[in-house]
Design an enzyme around this catalytic site. Structure first.
Site, mmCIF file in Angstrom:
data_model
loop_
_atom_site.group_PDB
_atom_site.id
_atom_site.type_symbol
_atom_site.label_atom_id
_atom_site.label_comp_id
_atom_site.label_asym_id
_atom_site.label_seq_id
_atom_site.Cartn_x
_atom_site.Cartn_y
_atom_site.Cartn_z
ATOM 1 N N HIS A 94 10.200 2.580 -12.429
ATOM 2 C CA HIS A 94 11.029 2.488 -13.632
ATOM 3 C C HIS A 94 11.802 1.169 -13.629
ATOM 4 C CE1 HIS A 94 14.101 3.219 -16.622
ATOM 5 N NE2 HIS A 94 13.258 4.095 -17.128
ATOM 6 N N GLU A 96 14.702 0.411 -14.309
ATOM 7 C CA GLU A 96 16.042 0.444 -13.689
ATOM 8 C C GLU A 96 15.936 0.386 -12.169
ATOM 9 O OE1 GLU A 96 17.306 3.917 -15.865
ATOM 10 O OE2 GLU A 96 17.180 2.691 -17.676
ATOM 11 N N GLY A 172 17.017 2.105 -23.810
ATOM 12 C CA GLY A 172 18.434 2.408 -23.959
ATOM 13 C C GLY A 172 19.161 1.470 -24.903
HETATM 14 P P1 PGA Z 1 15.431 5.426 -23.570
HETATM 15 O O1 PGA Z 1 14.888 5.344 -22.059
HETATM 16 O O2 PGA Z 1 14.556 6.416 -24.286
HETATM 17 O O3 PGA Z 1 16.850 5.867 -23.454
HETATM 18 O O4 PGA Z 1 15.291 4.048 -24.143
HETATM 19 C C1 PGA Z 1 13.511 5.364 -21.795
HETATM 20 C C2 PGA Z 1 13.295 5.249 -20.301
HETATM 21 O O5 PGA Z 1 14.066 4.572 -19.619
HETATM 22 O O6 PGA Z 1 12.355 5.858 -19.769
#
Ligand code: PGA
Length: 249
Positions: A94, A96, A172
């Site tokens: 991911h 992040e 996000g």
């Molecule tokens: P989001 O996140 O739908 O809040 O943009 C998607 C993700 O990080 O998998």
């Protein structure tokens, strides 16, 4: 044929009581669907989530996994620990994890290999940053992320792979790739897999789109031929929104 999948990545949200409450609302409202529906609560609530979902078709999956079998890796979770509590799918790579926890393509490759060796299905995430898209480099970036982590896999590994294209600029942020941008990239990803492996593998792997998928844009995004579902962040935390997105598939 490839499966349709809608997965909710809850990230670091929801304590145990909140997890139970959201899962019971989701179970009650879950529409009939042929799609696989998955939720990824935080580690500490995986076991209770499995209990909460007993008898439900909603699958519980992990947000991450370490590549080592066991040992001195403080704070980490192994494949065996996941399997032992009944988890057989893990999100790997991911954005992040890449951005805040230093996970490089090299580390992700090890994680993918370890997961597959342990029969854990991998939902592999990748996607370009805003600068890459602005400079027109997005196809190269995506190809190199795939190449660095996945191109040395055995062909047989692909039956346990799910891909999730998540442009970092859309995660996000409320900004979504247009359905055309998603389709264009998904078709490119399939072509890239076909070249590196074969057309059969490319046609059978589910490629999810992630990045600000909401009830209002899900139908259009999911209608594209190479988009096989979504990895949903924010909207997966609201039962009615997640249910609406499941209905959209
Ligand atoms: P989001 O996140 O739908 O809040 O943009 C998607 C993700 O990080 O998998």
């Amino acid at each position: 044929m490839r499966n349709k999948i809608v997965a909710g990545n809850w990230k670091m949200n929801n304590n145990q009581a909140e997890t139970s409450a959201l899962l019971s609302e989701l179970s009650a409202k879950l529409p009939d669907t042929e799609a696989e529906v998955m939720v990824a609560p935080t580690y500490i609530n995986l076991v209770s989530a499995i209990g909460d979902l007993e008898g439900s078709t909603i699958q519980v999956i992990a947000q991450n996994m370490h590549f080592a079998e066991s040992g001195a890796y403080t704070g980490e979770i192994s494949a065996d620990m996941l399997l032992n509590v009944g988890i057989d799918t893990a999100i790997i790579g991911h954005s992040e994890r890449r951005a805040y926890f230093g996970e490089t393509d090299e580390i992700l490759k090890k994680k993918v290999v370890a997961a597959l060796q342990n029969n854990i299905r991998v939902m592999f995430c990748f996607g370009e940053e805003l600068e890459d898209r602005k400079s027109g480099n997005h196809f190269n970036v995506v190809k190199s992320q795939l190449k660095n982590a996945l191109f040395e896999l055995d062909k047989s590994a692909w039956k346990n792979m799910i891909l999730a294209y998540e442009p970092v600029w859309a995660i996000g942020t409320g900004e979504t790739a247009s359905p055309e941008q998603a389709q264009e990239m998904h078709a490119f990803i399939r072509e890239t897999i076909a070249e590196a492996f074969d057309v059969n593998i490319a046609n059978n792997v589910s490629i999810l789109y992630g990045g600000s998928v909401k009830p209002g844009n899900a139908v259009e995004i999911f209608s594209k031929p190479d988009v096989d579902g979504g990895l949903i962040g924010g909207a997966a935390l609201v039962a009615d929104d997640f249910v609406a997105i499941i209905k959209a598939i």
